[in-house]
Design an enzyme around this catalytic site. Sequence first.
Site, PDB file in Angstrom:
ATOM      1  N   ALA A 207       0.848  -1.192   0.000  1.00 11.86           N
ATOM      2  CA  ALA A 207       0.000   0.000   0.000  1.00 11.86           C
ATOM      3  C   ALA A 207       0.885   1.245   0.000  1.00 11.86           C
ATOM      4  CB  ALA A 207      -0.894  -0.009   1.232  1.00 11.86           C
ATOM      5  N   ASN A 208       0.295   2.413   0.055  1.00  8.96           N
ATOM      6  CA  ASN A 208       1.081   3.646   0.192  1.00  8.96           C
ATOM      7  C   ASN A 208       0.352   4.615   1.108  1.00  8.96           C
ATOM      8  OD1 ASN A 208      -0.566   5.554  -1.449  1.00  8.96           O
ATOM      9  ND2 ASN A 208      -0.121   4.035  -3.042  1.00  8.96           N
ATOM     10  N   ARG A 209       0.978   5.765   1.341  1.00  7.11           N
ATOM     11  CA  ARG A 209       0.482   6.649   2.389  1.00  7.11           C
ATOM     12  C   ARG A 209      -0.648   7.579   1.952  1.00  7.11           C
ATOM     13  NH1 ARG A 209       3.991   6.500   6.617  1.00  7.11           N
ATOM     14  NH2 ARG A 209       6.127   5.874   6.159  1.00  7.11           N
ATOM     15  N   SER A 210      -1.138   7.456   0.740  1.00  6.59           N
ATOM     16  CA  SER A 210      -2.168   8.397   0.281  1.00  6.59           C
ATOM     17  C   SER A 210      -3.454   8.264   1.105  1.00  6.59           C
ATOM     18  CB  SER A 210      -2.494   8.122  -1.190  1.00  6.59           C
ATOM     19  OG  SER A 210      -3.623   8.864  -1.557  1.00  6.59           O
ATOM     20  N   ALA A 274      -2.837   7.784  -5.810  1.00  5.51           N
ATOM     21  CA  ALA A 274      -1.450   7.320  -5.775  1.00  5.51           C
ATOM     22  C   ALA A 274      -1.472   5.858  -6.186  1.00  5.51           C
ATOM     23  CB  ALA A 274      -0.893   7.485  -4.375  1.00  5.51           C
TER      24      ALA A 274
END
Length: 400
Positions: A207-210, A274
Amino acid sequence: MGALVGKRIVLGVSGGIAAYKAIEICRRLVDAGAHVVPVLTKGAEHFVGRTTFSALASEPVQSSLWDEAEPIPHTRLGQSADLVLVAPATARLIGAYTAGISSDLLTATLLATRAKVLVCPAMHTEMWEHPAVQENLATLRRRGVEVVAPESGRLAGGDIGHGRLAAPETIVAAVERALVEPDLRGRTVVVTAGGTREPIDAVRVIANRSSGKQGYAVAAEAAARGARVVLVSTVTLPVPPGEVRVVPVETAADMQAAVQAEALGADIVVMAAAVADFRPVAPAAGKIKKDGGVPEIRLEPTPDILAGLGANKPAGQVLVGFAAETSDLHANASSKLERKRLDLIVANDVSQPGVGFHHDTNAVTIVRRVGDPISVGLRGKREVAKAVLDAAVALLAPRQ
Ligand code: CTP
């Protein structure tokens, strides 16, 4: 909420239990930059105090045609207003307004104004359903008054039913929609929001921080400006008011399928999501267990959704990308603009304090094909959304 800045709003409060909610509405309007003039009926003063409104609003409360400082306050109030909002509107107030009976300052102001009027009814279900009330509201609607429909829920005295005042955020959004220039009316805007999640196994993801907040702000602003919005999202934030259809997705492949289908008829596409650049080649069907040792996860690139949209862009569509950078902001953004065949790219330096992921603020540079970059200093994501859509609207061809 740029639409409310400097706007003069007469907030009419009539005498129902929901009058206490008008305090919250007043505060929200003032916070959004409006100049709020509270006008209370005598009935309203049985439920809420003048002092509360006078302290929160932009001017002291007025409630009488007779004992105010100026002789005929209603004409000035009516003429100078950009909008008159009545919340809550009782059955009596609605009846008097419909019949043209100016028995108090609020009804006199309603008759004296040429400004847009929003009426937010609140009453017991039996009263709400009474033909007198419904016919009055139909008449008001026919005359161009906007009625913000009540909701179902708990009413005074503990009853449950239809007739509860719409939520303050719904009312403020309706005010904003009424005041904003509807420069996206009849247009379709597709917005993506949030970070994609790429499965490693049945329980784990890359995953990512968006947070999705910037994409939701773009969707909210586009809807407020009258657009039909399709919000392709990986997160579950509150759906913005207006004509917003959410298409929930999880992975880059899901997002690509949804965006490709939705973008076909869109006037503007904003890729604020993102998207993961890499995903596991072969996600495990079950959960990878520890006793098998540390796994090696082979990655492959995901499809570049935006580049695909750029390569197949219908004539007249405005395509907007985002670029989260930590160095060489302008050069990196310009090269993405070229490579992905975009019309605009919104570049943010996510290494700066208060910028990008999870913050409520952002600072961006909007790079265009033609014209100088537009620099938007640190401000709320909604304000950034406004600047992005201003730049996109400027590129839309006029409607035939
Ligand atoms: N994007 C996309 N599909 C991908 C990756 C990115 O559609 N697989 C979109 C993003 O939504 C964003 C834009 O491309 O609007 C730029 O994303 P960014 O990650 O900054 O750029 P990349 O092309 O991935 O380049 P790099 O990671 O090398 O900076």
